[in-house]
Design a protein around this motif. Structure first.
Motif, PDB file in Angstrom:
ATOM      1  N   ALA A   1      10.275  25.501  71.624  1.00  0.00           N
ATOM      2  CA  ALA A   1       9.979  26.896  71.253  1.00  0.00           C
ATOM      3  C   ALA A   1       9.986  27.807  72.474  1.00  0.00           C
ATOM      4  O   ALA A   1       9.046  28.569  72.734  1.00  0.00           O
TER       5      ALA A   1
ATOM      6  N   ASP B   1       5.924  19.631  68.328  1.00  0.00           N
ATOM      7  CA  ASP B   1       5.065  19.872  67.165  1.00  0.00           C
ATOM      8  C   ASP B   1       5.915  19.834  65.902  1.00  0.00           C
ATOM      9  O   ASP B   1       6.751  20.715  65.675  1.00  0.00           O
TER      10      ASP B   1
ATOM     11  N   LYS C   1       6.116  18.649  61.467  1.00  0.00           N
ATOM     12  CA  LYS C   1       5.389  18.964  60.241  1.00  0.00           C
ATOM     13  C   LYS C   1       4.487  17.841  59.734  1.00  0.00           C
ATOM     14  O   LYS C   1       3.836  17.994  58.708  1.00  0.00           O
TER      15      LYS C   1
ATOM     16  N   ASN D   1      12.308  17.349  58.677  1.00  0.00           N
ATOM     17  CA  ASN D   1      12.053  18.479  59.574  1.00  0.00           C
ATOM     18  C   ASN D   1      13.299  18.701  60.438  1.00  0.00           C
ATOM     19  O   ASN D   1      13.724  17.797  61.161  1.00  0.00           O
TER      20      ASN D   1
ATOM     21  N   TRP E   1      15.555  21.535  63.072  1.00  0.00           N
ATOM     22  CA  TRP E   1      15.444  22.715  63.928  1.00  0.00           C
ATOM     23  C   TRP E   1      16.701  22.840  64.779  1.00  0.00           C
ATOM     24  O   TRP E   1      17.525  21.932  64.834  1.00  0.00           O
TER      25      TRP E   1
ATOM     26  N   TRP F   1      16.593  28.202  65.476  1.00  0.00           N
ATOM     27  CA  TRP F   1      15.153  27.964  65.394  1.00  0.00           C
ATOM     28  C   TRP F   1      14.725  27.047  66.539  1.00  0.00           C
ATOM     29  O   TRP F   1      15.160  25.903  66.611  1.00  0.00           O
TER      30      TRP F   1
ATOM     31  N   GLY G   1       6.752  30.422  69.423  1.00  0.00           N
ATOM     32  CA  GLY G   1       6.267  30.219  68.062  1.00  0.00           C
ATOM     33  C   GLY G   1       7.210  29.466  67.162  1.00  0.00           C
ATOM     34  O   GLY G   1       6.817  29.033  66.072  1.00  0.00           O
ATOM     35  N   GLU G   2       8.454  29.293  67.607  1.00  0.00           N
ATOM     36  CA  GLU G   2       9.445  28.630  66.755  1.00  0.00           C
ATOM     37  C   GLU G   2       9.433  27.115  66.974  1.00  0.00           C
ATOM     38  O   GLU G   2      10.435  26.496  67.311  1.00  0.00           O
ATOM     39  N   THR G   3       8.287  26.511  66.769  1.00  0.00           N
ATOM     40  CA  THR G   3       8.205  25.060  66.833  1.00  0.00           C
ATOM     41  C   THR G   3       8.785  24.462  65.552  1.00  0.00           C
ATOM     42  O   THR G   3       8.840  25.130  64.511  1.00  0.00           O
TER      43      THR G   3
ATOM     44  N   LEU H   1       7.298  22.545  63.688  1.00  0.00           N
ATOM     45  CA  LEU H   1       6.192  22.631  62.733  1.00  0.00           C
ATOM     46  C   LEU H   1       6.293  23.887  61.894  1.00  0.00           C
ATOM     47  O   LEU H   1       6.015  23.876  60.680  1.00  0.00           O
ATOM     48  N   ASN H   2       6.690  24.998  62.509  1.00  0.00           N
ATOM     49  CA  ASN H   2       6.753  26.288  61.808  1.00  0.00           C
ATOM     50  C   ASN H   2       8.119  26.576  61.201  1.00  0.00           C
ATOM     51  O   ASN H   2       8.321  27.650  60.629  1.00  0.00           O
TER      52      ASN H   2
ATOM     53  N   GLU I   1      11.331  25.109  55.507  1.00  0.00           N
ATOM     54  CA  GLU I   1      11.534  23.804  54.886  1.00  0.00           C
ATOM     55  C   GLU I   1      13.019  23.582  54.600  1.00  0.00           C
ATOM     56  O   GLU I   1      13.766  24.518  54.293  1.00  0.00           O
TER      57      GLU I   1
END
Length: 740
Positions: free
Chosen positions: A488, A608, A610, A635, A637, A653, A658-660, A662-663, A666
């Protein structure tokens, strides 16, 4: 006499379905007891593939009666089979006395490469699509999934106000559009009066298919099209092409009709992989058998391709000669090389030696000459541990042009191409390892991955490497231009000591080199402008005729940890041979101390994701990564502009704060569906679902996403192809690959 029909609830079942039933369905309730005799026919064999009764007794008083059947789950390597059930009775008039049921093999896992995808059934039947190059073991190298046989698709999309309609008309010889030999014309236009008919005044264009003296061109009747990836609002389509076999119709094949099952003989295998132009399987006898192009020794067959002649396939596929009395414990395939861990714990690699990926201290290919096989094939020297004990590989991962291994002391070592820092050694210059002497063995340093967790699995792809740890955590490094490193942050590479942008210049000695670096904003991110000139009259300013240049460098986003360093060299300094110049570098201050430093070790954070469940498998694409966990969490990215990450948005992404993962959005595979396996490697990702369906997304460069309609299109970026309209491409709209 009562009237009845035989019906199946579904036309297809899977081989592991178990108990199923057909039904005898009457128009009215049956008034008297009856006996129905049952016979079967078809390529599925009774008592081997299915069980069925000889007769069924029907008790009066009902309209529907079950005929109990059992699908028998054998271990035969079978294709799609079917049988027809026929009912007869002296007391019943059957309006439909027969019904058919297809038995489909059970998909168990997927295998993917940079250009193709394979599905493997529980009985070791293999069916592949995409770029072949002899990797599919079908006896040819034809691509699979790029056309409709004799046909191609022509379509037009609806707009926000009106549906688009089409008409296809035959053109006779002498007609305006095809004067010489006639043909067909497909006209199209918006149905502005919404009457469902394309009138002459609504026609806005047309496509002609003109015959020649020897070729007859055909076009199908128009039909409505519901393919949101092409047309978000719907549209109309036809198929057109040349009647090659002169049978008066277009033979537009399905993908299932194009796919040929791989000819792998009677071998039972525990693992199968495909590379760019070859494939290998690890048999139950612990032999590695490979096929495909032997360019650069890929299949270790002395330079001879295996599989350009079908007679070389099946049981004729030879075992790779790796040395006397040695068997294979595990292996992995890269784009042009293969590595295997042997029964004596040695590691051998063969194929293309470019960039040192084979780990032999040179770039020479191995396996393309018979005198390089067997006992003559060298092992990879991985060095010794602190006690002087020889290190061995317990896991190996072959990437596009690099190789990594988890060693017997739980360390990780990588070698080969380091241009995008996939070797994780914090070398800002990205020098290859393994292509020269004194780079392997004890010279090869283990990657520092920090003090928290022991590596248990490793994955190598196009320009990235990832390691899973015993604490169910994950770290990745290498190319991060699309955020695929999972940190991120805006950082082109992870594993280069933070030094992502470098520029050097040496003057000509006619004057000092004057340079200035200023920060600016560019492309919605932070950037730098470098101005430099040769100050021939040494007055500190640019005069006419003096050499002057500017250079811009842009990051992908704002990042408060970006730093820049400039080193200037005066005339007569050792650097630049005394002619003056400078070195400039910019990148990420990982430790936030104002200096470049290590990006690996404890400075490289765990990703990080999900879930905290153990990792099941991970796929590294060209610029996206997908991880599947044991709790079925998928998950993804990185780059979704081509759809590879499957986020249904045209985004990168992971390259911004903030673009882990995790975030991340889906990955939607459809209502109540989840993945049990994934595969990919290039622009594409594929998932085997819990209901045995296979779905693929990304860019179909060679047909590897398995949809004839979507060849050469991107799926999963949330935009239709026609007008870049936002549309849901994933989920229930994502087509199922027709494998059988």
């Amino acid at each position: 006499m009562p009237s009845a029909s035989i019906q199946f609830a579904s036309q297809r079942v899977f081989e592991d379905q178990g108990d199923v039933s057909a039904s005898v369905v009457f128009e009215h309730k049956l008034c008297s007891d009856q006996t129905v005799l049952i016979t079967t026919s078809g390529d599925a064999e009774k008592d081997q593939d299915f069980g069925a009764p000889e007769s069924v007794g029907l008790t009066a008083g009902y309209r529907e009666y079950p005929i109990p059947l059992t699908i028998l789950d054998d271990t035969d390597k079978e294709e799609l089979e079917s049988f027809t059930l026929t009912a007869t009775s002296d007391g019943i008039n059957f309006s439909q006395a027969s019904a058919s049921l297809a038995i489909e093999p059970v998909p168990a896992q997927l295998a993917g490469s940079y250009y193709g995808t394979c599905m493997i059934t529980q009985d070791s039947l293999v069916r592949c699509w995409g770029y072949n190059g002899y990797a599919f073991a079908t006896g040819d190298s034809d691509e699979v999934g790029i056309d409709f046989g004799e046909a191609d698709i022509f379509y037009r999309c609806d707009d926000e106000n009106y549906p688009t309609l089409m008409n296809t008309v035959a053109l006779e010889k002498g007609d305006t559009y095809c004067t010489s030999w006639g043909g067909t014309r497909t006209e199209f236009g918006a149905d502005t009066n919404l009457d469902g008919i394309l009138s002459d005044d609504e026609v806005t264009g047309g496509r002609n298919q003109c015959n020649t003296e020897t070729l007859n061109r055909l076009t199908t009747e128009p039909e409505r099209m519901d393919i949101p990836q092409l047309c978000a609002l719907g549209g109309s389509m036809v198929l057109y092409g040349i009647d090659d076999n002169s049978n008066g119709q277009l033979d537009g094949t399905t993908l299932a009709e194009q796919i040929q099952s791989s000819q792998l003989g009677d071998f039972v295998f525990s693992k199968l992989q495909i590379g760019g132009y070859h494939g290998c399987m690890l048999t139950d006898a612990n032999e590695l058998r490979c096929w495909g192009s032997d360019s650069n020794g890929r299949v270790a067959n002395g330079g001879n391709t295996i599989g350009d002649d079908a007679a070389e396939l099946g049981n004729a596929i030879p075992a790779v000669a790796l040395g006397d009395n040695l068997t294979v414990k595990d292996f992995d395939i890269g784009e042009g090389h293969t590595c295997a861990i042997l029964s004596d714990d040695s590691l051998k690699c063969w194929g293309s030696g470019n960039s040192g990926r084979l780990g032999h201290g040179e770039t020479t290919s191995i396996g393309d000459s018979s005198d390089e096989l067997g006992n003559n094939m060298p092992s990879v020297d991985l060095g010794n541990d602190a006690l002087g004990v020889r290190l061995t590989a317990v896991k190996v991962a072959a990437g596009y042009q690099h190789t990594c291994a988890i060693l017997s002391d739980n360390s990780v070592k990588c070698w080969g191409d380091n241009g995008d820092h996939a070797l994780g050694n914090d070398d800002p210059d990205g020098n290859d390892i393994g292509d020269d002497t004194n780079e392997m063995g004890d010279f090869l340093q283990a990657i520092y991955l920090g003090n928290d967790g022991i590596p248990v699995d490793i994955f190598a792809g196009y320009e990235n490497t990832c390691v899973a740890f015993d604490n169910n955590r994950l770290k990745c490094w290498g190319n991060n231009g699309s955020g695929q490193g999972g940190q991120a942050r805006s950082d082109d590479h992870i594993g280069d000591a933070g030094q992502d942008w470098q520029f050097s210049y040496c003057g000509n000695g006619n004057g000092p080199v004057v340079v200035s670096v200023t920060e600016n904003t560019c492309n919605n991110g932070q950037g730098y402008t470098i101005e430099y000139f040769i100050d021939e009259n040494d007055n500190g300013s640019v005069d006419n005729g003096e050499f002057y240049r500017t250079r811009g460098e842009c990051t992908t986003s704002f990042d408060s940890n970006l730093i820049s360093q400039l080193n200037q060299y005066a005339l007569n300094d050792v650097e630049c041979e005394g002619k003056g110049g400078f070195d400039w570098v910019a990148g990420v201050d990982v430790d936030n101390n104002g200096n470049f430093g290590n990006e690996m070790g404890d400075s490289l954070s765990f990703i990080d994701v999900k879930t905290s469940a153990p990792l099941k498998t991970l796929v590294i694409g060209y610029s996206a990564i997908c991880a599947l966990f044991e709790d079925h969490t998928l998950n993804c990215w990185g780059d979704s502009t081509e759809g590879t990450a499957g986020l249904d948005q045209e985004i990168l992404w992971g390259d911004d704060v903030g673009e882990t993962p995790l975030n991340a959005p889906e990955v939607d595979l459809g209502t109540d569906r989840y993945a049990v396996d994934i595969a990919g490697g290039g622009y594409q990702m594929c998932a085997l679902l819990d209901n045995h369906d296979v779905k693929c997304w990304g860019y179909s460069e060679y047909g590897e996403t398995g949809s004839l309609y979507l060849y050469d299109y991107s799926v999963g970026n949330g935009l239709d192809y026609d007008e870049d309209r936002p549309v849901q491409e994933m989920g229930d709209n994502l087509p199922v690959v027709e494998i059988f």
